[in-house]
Design a protein around this motif. Structure first.
Motif, PDB file in Angstrom:
ATOM      1  N   ALA A  59      -3.559   2.871   8.079  1.00  0.00           N
ATOM      2  CA  ALA A  59      -4.233   4.165   7.987  1.00  0.00           C
ATOM      3  C   ALA A  59      -4.944   4.347   6.654  1.00  0.00           C
ATOM      4  O   ALA A  59      -5.684   5.309   6.471  1.00  0.00           O
ATOM      5  CB  ALA A  59      -3.203   5.291   8.182  1.00  0.00           C
ATOM      6  N   ALA A  60      -4.733   3.427   5.717  1.00  0.00           N
ATOM      7  CA  ALA A  60      -5.356   3.518   4.393  1.00  0.00           C
ATOM      8  C   ALA A  60      -5.535   2.088   3.883  1.00  0.00           C
ATOM      9  O   ALA A  60      -4.886   1.168   4.392  1.00  0.00           O
ATOM     10  CB  ALA A  60      -4.454   4.319   3.446  1.00  0.00           C
ATOM     11  N   PRO A  61      -6.404   1.889   2.887  1.00  0.00           N
ATOM     12  CA  PRO A  61      -6.580   0.522   2.358  1.00  0.00           C
ATOM     13  C   PRO A  61      -5.274  -0.050   1.825  1.00  0.00           C
ATOM     14  O   PRO A  61      -4.453   0.675   1.258  1.00  0.00           O
ATOM     15  CB  PRO A  61      -7.600   0.719   1.227  1.00  0.00           C
ATOM     16  N   VAL A  62      -5.108  -1.353   2.027  1.00  0.00           N
ATOM     17  CA  VAL A  62      -3.898  -2.042   1.574  1.00  0.00           C
ATOM     18  C   VAL A  62      -4.291  -3.386   0.981  1.00  0.00           C
ATOM     19  O   VAL A  62      -5.443  -3.806   1.090  1.00  0.00           O
ATOM     20  CB  VAL A  62      -2.897  -2.286   2.737  1.00  0.00           C
ATOM     21  N   PRO A  70       6.109  -1.680   1.071  1.00  0.00           N
ATOM     22  CA  PRO A  70       5.529  -2.930   1.554  1.00  0.00           C
ATOM     23  C   PRO A  70       6.325  -3.532   2.719  1.00  0.00           C
ATOM     24  O   PRO A  70       7.540  -3.488   2.726  1.00  0.00           O
ATOM     25  CB  PRO A  70       5.605  -3.854   0.339  1.00  0.00           C
ATOM     26  N   LYS A  71       5.560  -4.066   3.669  1.00  0.00           N
ATOM     27  CA  LYS A  71       6.140  -4.785   4.800  1.00  0.00           C
ATOM     28  C   LYS A  71       6.090  -6.271   4.455  1.00  0.00           C
ATOM     29  O   LYS A  71       5.028  -6.780   4.093  1.00  0.00           O
ATOM     30  CB  LYS A  71       5.303  -4.501   6.046  1.00  0.00           C
ATOM     31  N   LEU A 118       1.282   1.965   7.180  1.00  0.00           N
ATOM     32  CA  LEU A 118       1.301   0.888   8.178  1.00  0.00           C
ATOM     33  C   LEU A 118       1.379   1.425   9.601  1.00  0.00           C
ATOM     34  O   LEU A 118       2.260   2.220   9.933  1.00  0.00           O
ATOM     35  CB  LEU A 118       2.493  -0.041   7.929  1.00  0.00           C
ATOM     36  N   LEU A 119       0.455   0.964  10.443  1.00  0.00           N
ATOM     37  CA  LEU A 119       0.517   1.279  11.872  1.00  0.00           C
ATOM     38  C   LEU A 119       1.043   0.080  12.651  1.00  0.00           C
ATOM     39  O   LEU A 119       1.819   0.248  13.588  1.00  0.00           O
ATOM     40  CB  LEU A 119      -0.869   1.665  12.385  1.00  0.00           C
ATOM     41  N   ALA A 120       0.618  -1.104  12.279  1.00  0.00           N
ATOM     42  CA  ALA A 120       1.105  -2.302  12.956  1.00  0.00           C
ATOM     43  C   ALA A 120       0.877  -3.519  12.081  1.00  0.00           C
ATOM     44  O   ALA A 120      -0.090  -3.581  11.316  1.00  0.00           O
ATOM     45  CB  ALA A 120       0.392  -2.497  14.291  1.00  0.00           C
ATOM     46  N   GLY A 146       0.839  -1.186   0.000  1.00  0.00           N
ATOM     47  CA  GLY A 146       0.000   0.000   0.000  1.00  0.00           C
ATOM     48  C   GLY A 146       0.874   1.236   0.000  1.00  0.00           C
ATOM     49  O   GLY A 146       2.080   1.147  -0.237  1.00  0.00           O
ATOM     50  N   SER A 147       0.289   2.374   0.306  1.00  0.00           N
ATOM     51  CA  SER A 147       1.097   3.592   0.288  1.00  0.00           C
ATOM     52  C   SER A 147       2.132   3.522   1.412  1.00  0.00           C
ATOM     53  O   SER A 147       1.897   2.946   2.477  1.00  0.00           O
ATOM     54  CB  SER A 147       0.225   4.838   0.408  1.00  0.00           C
TER      55      SER A 147
END
Ligand SMILES: [Zn+2]
Length: 369
Positions: free
Chosen positions: A138-141, A117-118, A92-94, A87-88
């Motif tokens: 925080a956003a769609p992934v 990407p993680k 990522l938060l977690a 995603g952007s």
């Protein structure tokens, strides 16, 4: 395991709470709002729903909305699996694998940066068919998974130079006996399948022989085969494409870990050449390093051999001296000994004061994503 069991004071739950370690409040303190939000408190209307989703074996990707999702990712036992959040870059938060029984190998690299990407890669333990992951964004992934069954990996030497193989994520070590730690973000640790096989075996055998600390693996290639940090517009190598080059920390014997750190006094001899000042090399376990390199050279198939090893001139001399001792102990075969000798594939190179760079031949691996 349900959402409620994510709560509590154990470290895993706190990681899941997306509270950065540096600012996390003590467990007893009322500071972990993200955990508190999950609790179904009496009278609290606005408890956010947690999406519970499944990524079955016959699907590769799953779209996730902003917010927290729990996903059961189907896997095959003993497969080499990579799970990625795409995603952007800052969404990522977690992200974590929910693993209350600690059956899944340690997953984190020493050097994750939190960007997308993680990617995490691991060997699925026997008897495990589902990996439950928590994703907070925080956003769609997109959540995606690729998998390689070791039984279906091409045998060493079965490939001609023109055939291509998939890239796979270098798996997290299962224990110290695997002989290594990961030292780069998971998205920069993708390697061709045959390279992974040879390197994993050599790291394990080096650990068996010396019983010393794990050696850190640094940059290989991006998940898509590009040079590491190309995704940020700042590729940090002039090679490392297609999963054929990897950076390995210098094994240490100075009492500190074998991490990616300089073992000499570095000098900039001109604008773009950083090297060890002669005579300042300290604390390199050259015998262990030469043994590891000899194993790589001996085990790599003729069709995709180790074609070059680069390191600083200071360490190169120590490695050559160590091969003499290995030879008298019969810990190195002729091919490895000759490759590391004067006219072989070991070359001095600037910007290698903290690692060795190993390059394999053959075609670039292709992106599995
Ligand atoms: Zn390198």
């Amino acid at each position: 395991m349900g959402v409620l069991s994510l709560l509590g004071c154990d470290p895993a739950a706190r990681r899941l709470a997306a509270v950065p370690v540096a600012v996390a409040a003590p467990c007893e303190a009322p500071g972990i709002e993200r955990i508190a939000l999950l609790a179904p408190r009496e009278g609290l209307e606005s408890v956010p729903a947690v999406e519970r989703l499944t990524l079955p074996l016959d699907a590769m990707r799953l779209a996730l909305p902003a917010g927290r999702s729990l996903v059961d990712v189907a896997v095959q036992e003993q497969a080499l699996v990579s799970i990625g959040v795409f995603g952007s870059v800052d969404a990522l938060l977690a992200f974590d694998v929910v693993d209350p029984e600690s059956t899944v190998p340690a997953r984190s690299s020493l050097d994750e940066d939190g960007r997308l990407p993680k990617l995490v890669s691991l060997r699925v333990p026997l008897g495990v068919a589902v990996l439950r992951v928590v994703v907070d964004v925080a956003a769609p992934v997109d959540l995606a998974r690729v998998s390689q069954d070791p039984a279906e990996m091409p045998a060493p030497g079965a490939l001609d130079r023109g055939s291509t193989q998939p890239l796979l994520g270098f798996p997290a070590p299962r224990s110290r006996d695997d002989g290594y730690l990961l030292g780069a973000p998971g998205r920069y640790l993708f390697t061709r399948a045959d390279v992974a096989r040879v390197v994993l075996a050599a790291l394990r055998q080096t650990r068996v022989r010396f019983r010393r600390d794990p050696i850190v693996i640094g940059d290989i290639s991006q998940w898509d085969g590009a040079r590491p940090a190309s995704d940020l517009g700042q590729p940090r190598h002039i090679s490392h494409e297609g999963g054929r080059d990897l950076d390995v920390a210098l094994p240490a014997n100075d009492g500190s870990p074998s991490t990616l750190r300089s073992h000499c006094r570095g000098v900039l001899i001109d604008a773009d050449r950083h090297v060890c000042e002669p005579g300042t090399s300290r604390g390199v376990d050259a015998l262990r390093l030469a043994y590891f390199l000899g194993l790589l050279i001996d085990a790599s198939p003729a069709t995709t051999p180790v074609v070059k090893v680069f390191t600083d001139d200071a360490y190169l001399r120590e490695i050559r001296a160590a091969t003499e001792l290995l030879k008298t102990r019969r810990w190195i075969k002729d091919a490895g000994y000759e490759a590391l000798a004067e006219d072989g594939i070991l070359r001095a190179s600037p910007w290698h004061t903290d690692h060795v760079h190993v390059r394999f031949g053959g075609a670039p691996g292709h992106s599995p994503w």
